[in-house]
Scaffold this motif. Sequence first.
Motif: not given
Length: 253
Positions: A67-81
């Motif tokens: 779960q922690l790995a998945r959370g880190l992958l989510l936070t690494s996604l480019p927020a823009e656009p």
Amino acid sequence: MTTLQSTFINAATDAERHWLESKLAAPTPAKLAAFVAAPRFIIRRNVPEKPDGTPPNGMPPNWTMDQLARGLLLTSLPAEPEDAYVKAIQTLFDTAELQELVALYAALPLLTYPERWLFQATEAVRSNMSPVFDAIAFGNTYPADYFPEAAWNQLVLKCIFNDKPITKITGLAQRANQTLANDLSNFAHERWAAGRTVPAEVWQLIPHFMNETLLADVKKLLQSPDERDQLAARQVIAETDYEPARQLLVTGY
């Protein structure tokens, strides 16, 4: 490096660290694929707690390493656009299996554009899948921060109806409200009429919203043979500013 990253690095094997580092540096499609594939490369085990037994800062309780790995992958996604970011997260929601949904809902406080996920979050409250409901309800700051009152009350009441511990809900005291207090009274009357008990912890939500009906409920609790009910009633009396309830201290109940 964030606290979540350092927590993962300190607890991961070399192979797990290398795998996640490579995916965090990859393009968005590869990150999304890694989110799905994470349990194949990260052994599912509890994230180590701090010495005082609490989860690492910024992390919900009971998270596993995958779960922690998945959370880190989510936070690494480019927020823009923004539209591309939202579409990527939405794709994960639309195609997720159970454990992926659990990871997504637990990670809601980490996502950018938090208001965009309100529909998904309130849908989780209505879910019949217990792990999904628990992921949004317990140790998750998102409901307290973003739910409108009606959705918040639904979450709390569903916990009570299903005998789940409301004490695990983040922001419980701060989001207490008059409508919820009244609903809790109605719930208690239905339970009592059916010869059933009411969890004593629910009464912590009423001290600041007392009225004649709730006062009668408190008096009933004081007369209960269950010491937990009596203690809950005394706590309400100690915390409320409602004078008729405070008078119970003078009259000896």
